[in-house]
Write an enzyme that holds these catalytic residues in place. Structure first.
Site, short mmCIF file in Angstrom:
data_model
loop_
_atom_site.label_atom_id
_atom_site.label_comp_id
_atom_site.label_asym_id
_atom_site.label_seq_id
_atom_site.Cartn_x
_atom_site.Cartn_y
_atom_site.Cartn_z
N LYS A 227 0.69 -1.33 0.24
CA LYS A 227 0.06 -0.03 -0.05
C LYS A 227 0.84 1.30 -0.21
CE LYS A 227 -2.24 1.61 3.93
NZ LYS A 227 -1.26 3.17 4.05
N ASN A 228 1.61 1.03 0.48
CA ASN A 228 2.18 2.26 1.36
C ASN A 228 4.10 2.58 -0.17
OD1 ASN A 228 0.98 3.01 3.44
ND2 ASN A 228 2.94 2.54 4.81
N ASP B 95 -4.85 7.78 8.04
CA ASP B 95 -5.13 7.15 9.80
C ASP B 95 -4.91 8.83 10.87
OD1 ASP B 95 -5.49 4.61 8.79
OD2 ASP B 95 -3.79 4.19 8.59
N ASP C 86 4.11 1.17 12.26
CA ASP C 86 3.38 0.42 11.76
C ASP C 86 1.98 -0.90 11.92
OD1 ASP C 86 2.50 2.54 9.71
OD2 ASP C 86 2.11 2.10 8.31
N ARG D 282 -3.88 9.46 3.56
CA ARG D 282 -3.15 10.16 3.30
C ARG D 282 -2.35 10.60 2.21
NH1 ARG D 282 -0.52 14.07 7.06
NH2 ARG D 282 1.33 14.04 6.18
C1 UD1 Z 1 4.10 6.84 6.33
C2 UD1 Z 1 3.45 5.56 6.13
C3 UD1 Z 1 2.68 5.91 7.91
C4 UD1 Z 1 3.99 5.35 8.28
C5 UD1 Z 1 5.38 6.39 8.32
C6 UD1 Z 1 6.02 6.15 9.17
C7 UD1 Z 1 2.06 6.14 4.00
C8 UD1 Z 1 1.09 6.60 3.93
N1 UD1 Z 1 2.42 6.01 5.37
O1 UD1 Z 1 3.20 7.82 6.71
O2 UD1 Z 1 1.91 3.81 7.40
O3 UD1 Z 1 4.07 5.15 10.07
O4 UD1 Z 1 4.88 6.35 7.08
O5 UD1 Z 1 6.76 4.78 8.35
O6 UD1 Z 1 3.06 5.97 3.18
N2 UD1 Z 1 6.88 15.01 10.38
C9 UD1 Z 1 7.22 15.53 11.05
N3 UD1 Z 1 6.84 16.83 9.32
C10 UD1 Z 1 6.98 16.50 8.34
C11 UD1 Z 1 6.62 15.64 8.07
C12 UD1 Z 1 7.14 14.41 8.88
O7 UD1 Z 1 7.50 16.63 11.87
O8 UD1 Z 1 6.61 17.68 7.72
C13 UD1 Z 1 6.60 13.91 11.25
C14 UD1 Z 1 5.88 12.99 11.47
O9 UD1 Z 1 4.95 13.78 13.06
C15 UD1 Z 1 6.33 11.56 12.22
C16 UD1 Z 1 7.49 11.27 11.34
O10 UD1 Z 1 8.02 12.59 11.37
O11 UD1 Z 1 6.68 11.84 13.33
C17 UD1 Z 1 7.39 10.39 10.59
O12 UD1 Z 1 6.16 10.34 9.44
P1 UD1 Z 1 6.38 10.29 8.21
O13 UD1 Z 1 7.06 8.73 7.43
O14 UD1 Z 1 6.41 11.91 7.38
O15 UD1 Z 1 4.81 9.48 8.23
P2 UD1 Z 1 4.14 9.96 6.34
O16 UD1 Z 1 4.61 10.00 5.36
O17 UD1 Z 1 2.65 10.41 6.80
#
Ligand code: UD1
Length: 418
Positions: free
Chosen positions: A23-24, A117, A305, A93
């Protein structure tokens, strides 16, 4: 119509399960198709709800998306809209991953803040900061990320944290920027490598895929390509935990076991016997699992996850486990539902302490996100009697043929329309 799963406790899951594309990965690869005019084809795609949701986002930009079983063909026109439909954006997301490609191709994007989520605050500051360093102006206006650039140019970018989403958006903008971009402290998840593979097939020049330094030499245009999506390591790990938690025996096919090295090592510590084949592995749990500690971290650390499955395992293990969550503060909401099932758990900030008990006690419980939903089904299998898991639409967003797979492994799980 309101639906729930009725889960009968007691089954030890046994058999083999085939895992399809991640999915991701697939959702980001769909966004990458925006970068090239023409038809990009993805195979081994999972049949999950988030795929048609992402297709809606792309169609609202002017693409045509043809989903035929596990194959998705995305046809991107010469002229793209820069503003995807807001309602479609809020369904998932990963929709945020159209931001980078739109800035790359149209030099302009107005993208509603995504949904997905509810696992904690999910800011986009690193996405915006990366795009700014490539030469775009970016603000949040009326619920949308607005990004505009006259010209995108290469830059040296250091991420504060190896965010998957920020790495993906910056990468997909940088492939069409003038000059060289270096993304340091980039995310190293296998899904990022998969995205790099597709982009390279489309003509992008990327070095360092799978490492924390990605170097991108911008090119003028990309061409469409055909690509097979990598197997879903999170779904693969779900079945590994299912075997360990229910004292079962499951062979998982279609996933690279090296993407799960740490997970499988943890399950070994819990008492599982783990064996490997090519793109498959087998987890056998002969006795009650032993307590194990888990700490969530970006890849190659233990994936956030998988945290609900670690909690479910710990809830029925022999001994006391500590689970530490470092990425998403609200993920421990899952524990409240586990306590309805009798789990002996306490949380303190980033930590949860779980004292394992022999058997959980069935109750109605509510899924708050995809993984929490599946964690509750696994917990229901370890409870006496019938557990009702509500809000299962979350599970449908991420797990193809979930009930069919569960049934084939010997679980008594039924979808009930109330
Ligand atoms: C993706 C995955 C999700 C997984 C996560 C971490 C998808 C659709 N989702 O989410 O299933 O749980 O990676 O492996 O692929 N953050 C910031 N600022 C930003 C971006 C992120 O502070 O601009 C923080 C987030 O709050 C979090 C951390 O960085 O604490 C990791 O987030 P991120 O890796 O970006 O997660 P997603 O890409 O949203």
């Amino acid at each position: 119509m309101s639906e729930h799963f009725r889960v009968r406790g007691g089954a030890r899951l046994r058999g083999a399960v085939d895992v399809v594309g991640a999915k991701n990965s697939v959702l980001k690869l769909m966004a990458a198709a925006l970068l090239a005019e023409g038809t990009t084809t993805l195979t081994n795609c999972p049949e999950i709800l988030d795929v048609p949701y992402m297709a809606e986002v792309l169609c609202s930009l002017g693409c045509t998306v043809d989903i035929d079983g596990d194959t998705i063909a995305i046809t991107t026109p010469t002229e793209l809209s820069h503003r995807p439909d807001g309602e479609s954006m809020r369904k998932l997301r990963a929709s945020v991953c159209v931001l980078g490609p739109l800035v790359g191709r149209c030099k302009r994007a107005v993208v509603a803040l995504p949904g997905g989520d509810a696992i904690g605050s999910r800011p986009l500051d690193m996405h915006q900061s990366g795009l700014r360093q490539l030469g775009a102006h970016s603000d949040i206006e009326h619920g949308c990320v607005v990004a505009e650039a006259e010209n995108l140019h290469g830059a040296q970018i250091w991420l504060d944290f190896p965010s998957m989403g920020a790495t993906e958006n910056i990468l997909m903008a940088a492939v069409l920027a003038e000059g060289t971009t270096v993304i340091d402290n980039a995310a190293r998840e296998p899904e990022i490598s998969d995205l790099c593979t597709l982009l390279t097939q489309m003509g992008a020049k990327i070095e360092g895929a799978g490492t924390s330094t990605l170097t991108v030499h911008g090119v003028e245009a990309l061409v469409p390509a055909e690509h097979e999506v990598i197997g879903d390591r999170i779904v693969g790990a779900t079945w590994a935990f299912a075997a360990a938690t229910t004292r079962g025996d499951i062979t998982v096919r279609g996933v690279d076991p090296h993407h799960l090295d740490l997970v499988l090592e943890k399950l070994r510590i819990a008492g599982a016997e783990v064996t490997f084949g090519e793109r498959e592995f087998r987890v056998v749990q002969p006795e009650r699992p032993k307590a194990v500690d888990f700490v969530t971290l970006p890849y190659p650390g233990f994936a956030t996850d998988l945290q609900p499955f670690a909690i479910t395992l710990a809830s029925v293990a022999e001994g006391t486990s500590m689970i530490t969550e470092n990425l998403f503060e609200s993920r421990f909401r899952f524990i409240e539902e586990m306590m309805r099932l009798g789990a002996d758990a306490r949380t303190d900030g980033h930590h949860a302490v779980i004292r394992g008990i022999e058997q959980l006690s069935s109750a109605p419980v509510w899924a708050s996100d995809i993984r929490a939903g599946v964690g509750l089904v696994l917990a229901g299998l370890c409870a006496d009697g019938d557990t009702e898991v509500w809000d299962v639409f979350h599970i449908d967003r991420g797990y193809p043929k979930f009930v069919e797979n569960m049934t084939a492994l010997g679980a008594d799980v039924a979808r009930v329309n109330a």
